[in-house]
Scaffold this active site. Structure first.
Site, mmCIF file in Angstrom:
data_model
loop_
_atom_site.group_PDB
_atom_site.id
_atom_site.type_symbol
_atom_site.label_atom_id
_atom_site.label_comp_id
_atom_site.label_asym_id
_atom_site.label_seq_id
_atom_site.Cartn_x
_atom_site.Cartn_y
_atom_site.Cartn_z
ATOM 1 N N ASP A 15 70.978 18.320 7.156
ATOM 2 C CA ASP A 15 72.168 17.502 7.398
ATOM 3 C C ASP A 15 73.316 17.940 6.920
ATOM 4 O OD1 ASP A 15 69.985 15.892 8.776
ATOM 5 O OD2 ASP A 15 69.950 14.941 6.813
ATOM 6 N N GLU A 188 71.764 9.868 16.822
ATOM 7 C CA GLU A 188 72.146 9.492 15.431
ATOM 8 C C GLU A 188 73.345 10.812 15.132
ATOM 9 O OE1 GLU A 188 68.060 9.939 13.902
ATOM 10 O OE2 GLU A 188 68.235 11.932 14.052
#
Length: 521
Positions: A15, A188
């Site tokens: 991420d 997301e």
């Protein structure tokens, strides 16, 4: 043509989020149940990165007590505005527990960073911040659609204004996005950018596994409506199959250089020995351009490659981390982590200078506790680790040694303990919570050299009572148990030093003189 090799951060650095301040670039990644949380890196060229520290490096910032494996700190976003750095992230308490979003601030990227500013009433994960030209600040994350989920893991991206002075969300919430393609789940990882008059919403979709992807939408108004790019997904590897060298590419952030180039950082994994990803999700870099108001990633190819053209930036290399840590510093090196927030004075670099001392704790590495463990990421497919330990187990409850860890239920422990009054070095394989001893040798010495070699998915364990006089303990352990594909979860494998007393109180300790980690060819 000058090129670089992906990944830009090898091992479990998922991420990635990036921001630019002048000619300097800063990046953060997720850390889940490990402490300190959220490493922060600095670069001049987007390729070579040096770690400055951790954003969440104090227990007052991060309480991970009892946090399940692969929960804790999810995707972090870093942004810079008006002389202040902001890092916003989600704390996931448990599988079904609350998702709590918060941010911290700092004037310098290496810190100190503030204590958390919690944002109650902000559901979902993967929070991000956007600073608009009019001075307003917006919070984005995902949530279950108010009208209900139309298919499994159906989520939407929503937004709300943030009063940055008061540290609280204000005004209405806006639904921005609930899917580029029907049934592509797990919306997301949102980020908002403003480019040439349009607001762009970058999203991660398809889950963080093989079907992961990056999609994008745009609007003339920050509150929408947003139109999806007809080329969505603008980046994915799911069509390349599970035999490809880089898989599950997604969860991206975009950055414009001072020279006007655009680049994207994203996560991906390198499977080996089959579809097994022991190294977890790593950070990759890929070029992009704009065509007719939409981004095109790696034009002409559309995928992330191992070898890519170097950015139009002056290359700046940093001194590399030494292969061997002799534990001669006043603090642990930045590569080291604990499992959950460290409680108690169970480790020391001062009690015996030049050694890392681990005091035995009742807390077990097989439970959701804070064991006496200091570890680092496995970052290479082929690697070797060596250490030397001084330890004498006083009872059958006590053990110390090396651990290769995926989670509480999947691990290898090369530990010195006692059985029937004799000291023995044993290799324990823990698979799905069930343990078996793969090998055990009687070893009646107080000083022991330990070595692990990983050649692909074959893990080999050795010991010596004299330097370099290696004796094989076990030579072909199945390393796939260190992959999330077998063990579940979202993290990569760790390897480190451990000392435990298995629920009993002990005054014993183990001393480690040095720890060496090397990539092997």
């Amino acid at each position: 043509m000058k090129t670089f090799r992906n990944p830009i951060l090898s091992g479990c650095y998922p991420d990635p989020s990036v921001c630019r301040v002048g000619e300097d670039y800063y990046m953060v990644t997720s850390t889940f149940e490990y402490f300190p949380g959220v490493p922060i890196f600095h670069s001049k060229d987007l390729v070579n990165w040096r770690q400055l520290g951790h954003v969440l490096d104090r227990p007052s910032q991060l309480n991970l007590d009892g946090t399940p494996c692969s929960k804790g700190i999810y995707a972090a976003t870093i942004r810079y505005h008006a002389g202040v750095f902001y890092m916003i992230t989600t704390f996931v308490e448990s599988v079904e527990g609350e998702r709590r979003n918060f941010y911290v601030t700092a004037e310098r990227p290496e810190g100190p960073w503030s204590d958390p500013v919690w944002l109650p009433g902000a559901p979902g994960i993967d929070s991000s911040l956007f600073f608009d030209d009019d001075g307003k600040v917006y919070f984005t994350a995902n949530r279950r659609p108010p009208q209900g989920q139309q298919y499994p893991k159906h989520m939407e991206i929503y937004m709300q204004e943030l009063d940055i002075k008061e540290g609280k969300l204000v005004g209405p919430t806006y639904s921005l996005w609930d899917g580029a393609l029907k049934y592509i789940h797990a919306q997301e990882g949102p980020h908002i950018y403003k480019v040439d008059g349009y607001y762009y919403l970058l999203i991660a979709e398809g889950g963080t596994g093989h079907t992961h992807s990056v999609t994008i939408a745009r609007s003339e108004s920050i509150t929408g409506p947003y139109e999806g790019c007809k080329s969505n997904p603008i980046l994915t590897h799911r069509h390349l199959g599970r035999q490809h060298g880089i898989v599950n590419v997604g969860h991206a952030d975009m950055i414009e250089t001072q020279n006007g180039e655009w680049w994207m950082v994203c996560l991906g994994s390198r499977p080996y020995g089959g579809y097994y990803r022991n190294l977890g999700r790593e950070a990759f870099l890929v070029p992009m351009i704009w065509e007719e108001g939409w981004p095109v990633v790696n034009p002409g190819k559309g995928i992330v490659e191992m070898e890519m053209p170097f950015p139009n930036l002056p290359e700046t290399r940093w001194s590399s981390q030494p292969a061997c840590d002799h534990f001669e510093s006043a603090e642990l090196g930045l590569q080291w982590n604990f499992i959950r927030t460290p409680r108690g004075e169970f480790w020391s670099l001062r009690e015996r200078p030049g050694y890392l001392r681990l005091h035995l704790k009742p807390d077990s590495i097989t439970k959701l506790e804070n064991p006496s463990f200091v570890g680092r990421r496995q970052q290479h497919i082929n690697m070797s680790v060596r250490t030397v330990m001084e330890f004498t187990p006083a009872s059958e409850h006590e053990c110390a040694g090396l651990v290769l860890l995926q989670n509480t239920d999947f691990q290898f422990r090369m530990e010195l303990g006692r059985r029937e009054g004799q000291s023995e070095l044993r290799l324990v394989e823990r698979r799905a919570g069930e343990e078996r001893v793969l090998a055990a040798h009687e070893v009646d010495v107080g000083k022991l050299y330990l070595k692990v070699e990983a050649i692909g998915q074959s893990y080999r364990f050795y010991y010596a009572v004299s330097a370099e006089q290696w004796i094989a303990l076990y030579e072909d352990a199945d390393g796939t148990i260190l992959s999330s594909d077998v063990a579940g979860g979202f993290v990569g494998a760790y390897i480190g030093l451990y000392a435990g007393s298995n629920g009993s109180v002990s005054n014993n300790y183990a001393d480690f003189d040095w720890f060496e980690y090397k990539e092997e060819q």
